[in-house]
Enzyme design. Structure first.
Site, PDB file in Angstrom:
ATOM      1  CG  ASP A  64      -1.627  -1.229   1.678  1.00  0.00           C
ATOM      2  OD1 ASP A  64      -1.247  -2.200   0.862  1.00  0.00           O
ATOM      3  OD2 ASP A  64      -2.097  -1.282   2.689  1.00  0.00           O
TER       4      ASP A  64
HETATM    5  N1  DQQ Z   1      -2.165  -3.883   3.934  1.00  0.00           N
HETATM    6  C1  DQQ Z   1      -3.425  -3.921   4.023  1.00  0.00           C
HETATM    7  C2  DQQ Z   1      -4.153  -2.937   5.133  1.00  0.00           C
HETATM    8  C3  DQQ Z   1      -3.020  -3.156   6.112  1.00  0.00           C
HETATM    9  C4  DQQ Z   1      -1.621  -3.325   5.186  1.00  0.00           C
HETATM   10  C5  DQQ Z   1      -4.227  -3.710   2.702  1.00  0.00           C
HETATM   11  C6  DQQ Z   1      -0.691  -4.148   5.743  1.00  0.00           C
HETATM   12  O1  DQQ Z   1      -5.188  -3.195   5.513  1.00  0.00           O
HETATM   13  O2  DQQ Z   1      -2.873  -2.263   6.996  1.00  0.00           O
HETATM   14  O3  DQQ Z   1      -3.560  -4.143   1.509  1.00  0.00           O
HETATM   15  O4  DQQ Z   1       0.411  -4.276   4.958  1.00  0.00           O
END
Ligand code: DQQ
Length: 587
Positions: A64
């Site tokens: 992300d």
């Molecule tokens: N990636 C998810 C999120 C979390 C993060 C979404 C963990 O919900 O915070 O891809 O790497």
């Protein structure tokens, strides 16, 4: 990839995810967990299929985009990063800065597990610029008990123009899950917004099977109180990850600050659905007195809803750029190959090209377009003179550019939609992707398929077509299907577990009146990122050709429909790589 869900019944998928979460000592995350690969460092980083102008660190796993912001003349991008391997795990916040969103300088990791309130994880979050020009980051930490809790971090030295170092004050956490919440389904705080004497922010969650955007308020940014009701929620949508909530102007393209409310804006609410791994949004009304968001009746929540991108694009986040009065969207594009492939490559994941977003004139959706700064990378240009009346099977090569690393913008014109194929009423029950899987580019049609054959080998043994097909519906209207089909993108056999979907979405365009449709594709070795009709429908595909690589890649424009289609204009550019600094420092 979690795309397994496409292939097996949902209940199988759910049990499979539970299995992996249990394997990871109860940490419930949406990412597939490969414990054996999490700390296998890249050996030699394989250059084949690495992108040239999409954001990508020199090695290892990324996911992300976090806390994008513009601060004192610089763009900051943080992102979830595994410094030890090429699958998800060991997550820290990596940090890069840029003057133009294209050329980047890498900085030391900004946030990493170090305190009791984040010792088991530093997950996604967002930035807010407080009055007095003070940036603050809200992020999810996993504490000693692996509860997901919301923390904050501030720059250690506000006069450092790069904001290299971030402090996590000891009065963290700011927000704990309440007793009625599932502490492993409570994450990803948004940028906060201010009005009526309070800050507000959202945290994504789930109650039973209902997706939740929990709302918190604060008068000082330190003491946060959960509102009695969520800002928004929807049944049968599962965990809502990475919510994003922002206003869009009713008049024109300009972006507005996240705190803007009132008559001249609508609001966009986006969630990343853990169960499908796609980003869905609605356009609606934020009642800022009642602190409730209500989607318009032209938008629906959940899997039948609008998507920012009908391809590989997840956990996206916007920010307001006051220097150019625009709102910019970042999104993560994961690989479509296997965890073992990623470990062998020594890298996984890219960020999509940042996109400007604004409300469409009819107010029903957002439009998206690559930031103008991308055009500074355009080099050698080729213009194809108009090609009149391409007949079925007609293929014209676009020569003179680096077809594996290109930006191409084409407008097709159509003489008549009279004879368009009928839209089979049974397809109403299917999503666009399933229709595209039936009507692939080699299936001759009437009005279409026409479009671009990208990352093509000379004799089309492999290619990724991005194309349109026009259907006539029962009520004599038209449906325009856009596909980006990865099925024939590589000669690698199908038993090699790559995800090769016929990604597709419909384009909301009155083609009978407009008689033309544009398509822009950003082609970058293992990514084809496409924008139809000025950004109404976008599809990003990840593909791994074997023949159509580097100089052996070709680009064609084609029509495979019996009705003639003309190319009104086509411009294509070779793309230069951006300048990247500090890429080889091992932070
Ligand atoms: N990636 C998810 C999120 C979390 C993060 C979404 C963990 O919900 O915070 O891809 O790497």
């Amino acid at each position: 990839m979690d795309f397994v869900r496409k292939l097996v019944p949902v209940f199988l998928f759910v049990s499979c995810v539970l299995l992996v979460t249990i394997n990871d000592n109860g940490v419930e995350a949406s990412h597939r967990i490969y414990s054996r690969l999490q700390s296998v460092p890249a050996g030699e980083v394989k250059q084949l299929h690495r992108t040239a102008y999409h954001f990508q660190p020199p090695q290892h796993w990324i996911n992300d985009p976090n806390a994008p912001m513009f601060f004192n003349g610089l763009y900051h991008l943080f992102y979830q990063y595994n410094p030890k391997g090429s699958v998800w795990g060991n997550i820290v916040w990596a940090h890069s800065i840029s003057k133009d969103l294209i050329n980047w300088e890498a900085l030391p990791h900004a946030i990493f597990p170090s305190k009791p309130f984040d010792v088991n994880g530093t997950w996604s979050g967002s930035a807010t610029i407080l009055p007095g020009n003070r940036p603050v980051i809200l992020y999810t930490g996993l504490d000693n008990d692996k509860r997901q809790i919301q923390n904050y971090a501030v720059p250690a030295n506000i006069s450092d123009p790069y904001l290299r170092e971030w402090l996590k004050p000891d009065d963290n956490p700011l927000v704990l899950p309440s007793s009625d919440m599932n502490a492993s389904q409570f994450r990803d705080p948004t940028t906060a917004w201010w009005h009526g004497g309070h800050w507000r922010m959202l945290v994504g969650g789930k109650r039973k099977h209902r997706g939740m955007a929990w709302l918190y308020r604060s008068i000082n940014f330190n003491h946060w109180v959960k509102a009695k009701h969520a800002l928004h929620s929807a049944p049968q949508t599962g965990m809502w990850e990475c919510p994003d909530f922002f206003p869009v102007s009713l008049h024109g393209k300009n972006g507005v600050d996240t705190s803007k409310v009132g008559e001249d804006v609508k609001h966009v609410f986006k969630v990343s659905l853990d169960e499908t791994r796609y980003d869905y949004y609605t356009v609606g009304k934020y009642d800022h007195e009642g602190d409730i968001y209500l989607p318009d009746n032209t938008s629906v929540d959940g899997r039948a809803g609008l998507r920012f991108d009908y391809g590989n694009f997840y956990a996206s986040k916007t920010f307001f750029d006051p220097s150019k009065n625009r709102r910019i969207l970042w999104g993560w594009a994961n690989e479509s190959d296997t965890a073992d492939d990623d470990t062998a490559k020594g890298w996984a994941g890219i960020q999509a090209i940042p996109r400007e977003v604004w409300l469409s004139p009819d107010g029903k959706q957002v439009l998206q377009w690559p930031v103008a700064e991308l055009e500074t990378l355009r080099g050698q240009k080729v213009d194809l003179k108009s090609i009149q009346n391409m007949t079925p099977g007609k293929l014209v090569e676009v020569k003179g550019i680096t077809a594996a690393q290109a930006d191409v913008d084409v407008t097709f014109s159509l003489a008549s939609l009279e004879k368009a194929e009928e839209f089979d009423p049974n397809w109403e029950k299917l999503d666009a992707e399933s229709v595209c899987a039936i009507k692939r580019s080699h299936v001759q049609g009437v009005v279409g398929p026409f479009g671009l054959a990208t990352l093509a080998s000379q004799n089309l043994e492999e290619f990724t077509p991005v194309f349109f097909r026009v259907f006539k519906t029962k009520d004599n209207k038209h449906k325009v299907l856009m596909c980006s089909d990865a099925k024939g993108s590589t000669l690698r056999p199908f038993d090699i577990k790559q995800y090769r979907p016929s990604f597709a979405g419909y384009v909301d365009i009155d083609l009978a009146a407009e008689k033309k449709i544009s398509l822009r594709s950003l082609i970058d070795h293992s990514v084809v990122e496409s924008f139809a009709a000025g950004g109404k429908t976008c599809i990003l595909s990840r593909v791994y050709p074997t023949l159509a690589v580097n100089d052996a890649a070709h680009l064609f424009v084609f029509n495979n429909g019996t009705e003639p289609v003309s190319v009104q204009t086509l411009s294509a550019w070779s793309m230069s790589p951006p300048k990247l600094m500090n890429q080889n420092l091992n932070f």
